[in-house]
Design a protein around this motif. Sequence first.
Motif, PDB file in Angstrom:
ATOM      1  N   LEU A 164       0.438   0.805   7.437  1.00  0.00           N
ATOM      2  CA  LEU A 164       1.563   0.223   7.093  1.00  0.00           C
ATOM      3  C   LEU A 164       2.740   0.642   6.978  1.00  0.00           C
ATOM      4  CD1 LEU A 164      -0.575  -2.962   5.449  1.00  0.00           C
ATOM      5  CD2 LEU A 164       0.208  -2.752   7.696  1.00  0.00           C
ATOM      6  N   LYS A 165       2.096   1.508   6.409  1.00  0.00           N
ATOM      7  CA  LYS A 165       4.130   2.579   5.615  1.00  0.00           C
ATOM      8  C   LYS A 165       3.978   3.807   6.271  1.00  0.00           C
ATOM      9  CE  LYS A 165       5.140   6.171   2.957  1.00  0.00           C
ATOM     10  NZ  LYS A 165       4.472   7.421   1.598  1.00  0.00           N
ATOM     11  N   LEU A 166       3.206   4.253   7.627  1.00  0.00           N
ATOM     12  CA  LEU A 166       3.099   4.769   8.458  1.00  0.00           C
ATOM     13  C   LEU A 166       4.055   3.876   9.879  1.00  0.00           C
ATOM     14  CD1 LEU A 166       0.704   6.510   9.026  1.00  0.00           C
ATOM     15  CD2 LEU A 166       2.742   7.257   7.793  1.00  0.00           C
ATOM     16  N   LEU A 167       4.347   2.328  10.499  1.00  0.00           N
ATOM     17  CA  LEU A 167       4.678   1.712  10.826  1.00  0.00           C
ATOM     18  C   LEU A 167       6.039   1.475  10.586  1.00  0.00           C
ATOM     19  CD1 LEU A 167       1.262  -0.197  11.735  1.00  0.00           C
ATOM     20  CD2 LEU A 167       2.733   0.802  13.603  1.00  0.00           C
ATOM     21  N   ARG A 168       5.980   0.859   8.714  1.00  0.00           N
ATOM     22  CA  ARG A 168       7.392   1.172   8.605  1.00  0.00           C
ATOM     23  C   ARG A 168       8.377   2.728   8.948  1.00  0.00           C
ATOM     24  NH1 ARG A 168       8.296   0.258   3.281  1.00  0.00           N
ATOM     25  NH2 ARG A 168       5.883   0.922   2.737  1.00  0.00           N
ATOM     26  N   GLN A 169       7.970   3.493   8.784  1.00  0.00           N
ATOM     27  CA  GLN A 169       8.777   4.737   8.786  1.00  0.00           C
ATOM     28  C   GLN A 169       9.193   4.602  10.054  1.00  0.00           C
ATOM     29  OE1 GLN A 169       6.155   7.557   6.753  1.00  0.00           O
ATOM     30  NE2 GLN A 169       6.919   7.485   4.903  1.00  0.00           N
ATOM     31  N   ALA A 170       8.470   4.585  11.358  1.00  0.00           N
ATOM     32  CA  ALA A 170       8.350   4.768  12.555  1.00  0.00           C
ATOM     33  C   ALA A 170       9.069   3.844  12.854  1.00  0.00           C
ATOM     34  CB  ALA A 170       7.513   4.017  13.305  1.00  0.00           C
ATOM     35  N   GLY A 171       9.989   2.160  11.845  1.00  0.00           N
ATOM     36  CA  GLY A 171      10.665   1.133  12.465  1.00  0.00           C
ATOM     37  C   GLY A 171       9.799   0.158  13.421  1.00  0.00           C
ATOM     38  N   LEU A 172       8.475  -0.263  13.332  1.00  0.00           N
ATOM     39  CA  LEU A 172       8.008  -0.923  14.352  1.00  0.00           C
ATOM     40  C   LEU A 172       8.399  -2.423  13.358  1.00  0.00           C
ATOM     41  CD1 LEU A 172       5.282   1.280  15.982  1.00  0.00           C
ATOM     42  CD2 LEU A 172       6.761   0.353  16.970  1.00  0.00           C
ATOM     43  N   ILE A 173       7.435  -2.133  12.459  1.00  0.00           N
ATOM     44  CA  ILE A 173       7.668  -3.889  11.583  1.00  0.00           C
ATOM     45  C   ILE A 173       8.228  -3.384  10.655  1.00  0.00           C
ATOM     46  CG2 ILE A 173       5.118  -3.915  12.058  1.00  0.00           C
ATOM     47  CD1 ILE A 173       4.250  -2.530   8.957  1.00  0.00           C
ATOM     48  N   ASP A 174       8.297  -3.843   9.218  1.00  0.00           N
ATOM     49  CA  ASP A 174       9.514  -4.333   8.071  1.00  0.00           C
ATOM     50  C   ASP A 174       8.409  -5.261   6.781  1.00  0.00           C
ATOM     51  OD1 ASP A 174      11.629  -3.962   6.245  1.00  0.00           O
ATOM     52  OD2 ASP A 174      13.003  -4.020   7.380  1.00  0.00           O
ATOM     53  N   CYS A 175       9.014  -4.918   5.768  1.00  0.00           N
ATOM     54  CA  CYS A 175       8.084  -5.812   4.710  1.00  0.00           C
ATOM     55  C   CYS A 175       8.946  -6.486   3.481  1.00  0.00           C
ATOM     56  CB  CYS A 175       7.249  -5.054   4.605  1.00  0.00           C
ATOM     57  SG  CYS A 175       7.129  -3.364   3.590  1.00  0.00           S
ATOM     58  N   GLU A 176       8.496  -7.440   2.786  1.00  0.00           N
ATOM     59  CA  GLU A 176       8.793  -7.082   2.000  1.00  0.00           C
ATOM     60  C   GLU A 176       8.379  -8.219   1.013  1.00  0.00           C
ATOM     61  OE1 GLU A 176      12.864 -10.396   1.414  1.00  0.00           O
ATOM     62  OE2 GLU A 176      11.385 -11.406   0.822  1.00  0.00           O
ATOM     63  N   ARG A 177       8.614  -7.980  -0.481  1.00  0.00           N
ATOM     64  CA  ARG A 177       7.479  -7.956  -1.814  1.00  0.00           C
ATOM     65  C   ARG A 177       7.811  -9.673  -2.524  1.00  0.00           C
ATOM     66  NH1 ARG A 177       3.892  -6.386  -5.001  1.00  0.00           N
ATOM     67  NH2 ARG A 177       3.823  -3.862  -3.729  1.00  0.00           N
ATOM     68  N   ARG A 178       6.966 -10.068  -1.746  1.00  0.00           N
ATOM     69  CA  ARG A 178       7.045 -11.555  -2.971  1.00  0.00           C
ATOM     70  C   ARG A 178       5.628 -11.854  -3.609  1.00  0.00           C
ATOM     71  NH1 ARG A 178       7.268 -14.224   3.145  1.00  0.00           N
ATOM     72  NH2 ARG A 178       8.876 -13.725   3.634  1.00  0.00           N
ATOM     73  N   GLY A 179       6.230 -11.799  -4.883  1.00  0.00           N
ATOM     74  CA  GLY A 179       4.872 -11.643  -6.290  1.00  0.00           C
ATOM     75  C   GLY A 179       4.398 -10.420  -6.382  1.00  0.00           C
ATOM     76  N   THR A 180       3.078 -10.717  -6.266  1.00  0.00           N
ATOM     77  CA  THR A 180       1.848  -9.736  -5.710  1.00  0.00           C
ATOM     78  C   THR A 180       1.809  -9.516  -4.281  1.00  0.00           C
ATOM     79  OG1 THR A 180      -0.020 -11.417  -6.273  1.00  0.00           O
ATOM     80  CG2 THR A 180       0.889 -10.481  -8.143  1.00  0.00           C
ATOM     81  N   TRP A 181       2.178  -9.824  -3.871  1.00  0.00           N
ATOM     82  CA  TRP A 181       1.884  -9.989  -2.034  1.00  0.00           C
ATOM     83  C   TRP A 181       2.683  -9.656  -2.003  1.00  0.00           C
ATOM     84  CZ3 TRP A 181      -3.331  -9.145  -1.677  1.00  0.00           C
ATOM     85  CH2 TRP A 181      -3.774 -10.580  -2.332  1.00  0.00           C
ATOM     86  N   VAL A 182       1.988  -8.107  -0.684  1.00  0.00           N
ATOM     87  CA  VAL A 182       3.742  -8.470   0.490  1.00  0.00           C
ATOM     88  C   VAL A 182       3.475  -9.028   2.087  1.00  0.00           C
ATOM     89  CG1 VAL A 182       4.520  -6.268   1.457  1.00  0.00           C
ATOM     90  CG2 VAL A 182       4.304  -5.363  -0.459  1.00  0.00           C
TER      91      VAL A 182
END
Length: 135
Positions: free
Chosen positions: A82-100
């Motif tokens: 997932l980190k590699l997909l984020r670094q490629a600009g394909l996805i983004d994320c947000e932490r909400r409590g203990t989950w992303v």
Amino acid sequence: MSNQEFVRLGQGDETGACCPGLLIAPLDEDQAVELAKVFKALGDPVRLRLLSMIASQAGGEVCVCDLTPAFDLSQPTISHHLKLLRQAGLIDCERRGTWVYYWLQPEMTDRLAGILTRPAGEPVPDRSETAGAAS
């Protein structure tokens, strides 16, 4: 990925100016390097499945807790993909409590599609003409 990198990947900037796509003109070295990073991220079956799972999720986002059980991989391995997909600009994320939670960056997939799409109505070059010109 920044707007400048998007422009180098063959897409317009804020003014609407547009660089040619892959099927219109050859990429320069910088464009090829940036585009290769994105395709490398997509070149792994696990990452491709993750992207598909995220993109097709009803509601537009998915918790990592819903992604991990679909694979016979550890949670840290899924997080790495997932980190590699984020670094490629394909996805983004947000932490909400203990989950992303993850979601697709449609701008990037739209740009990739634009780079690979032949302009509407353009005829496919006749290979025999191309071969004859090279002789």
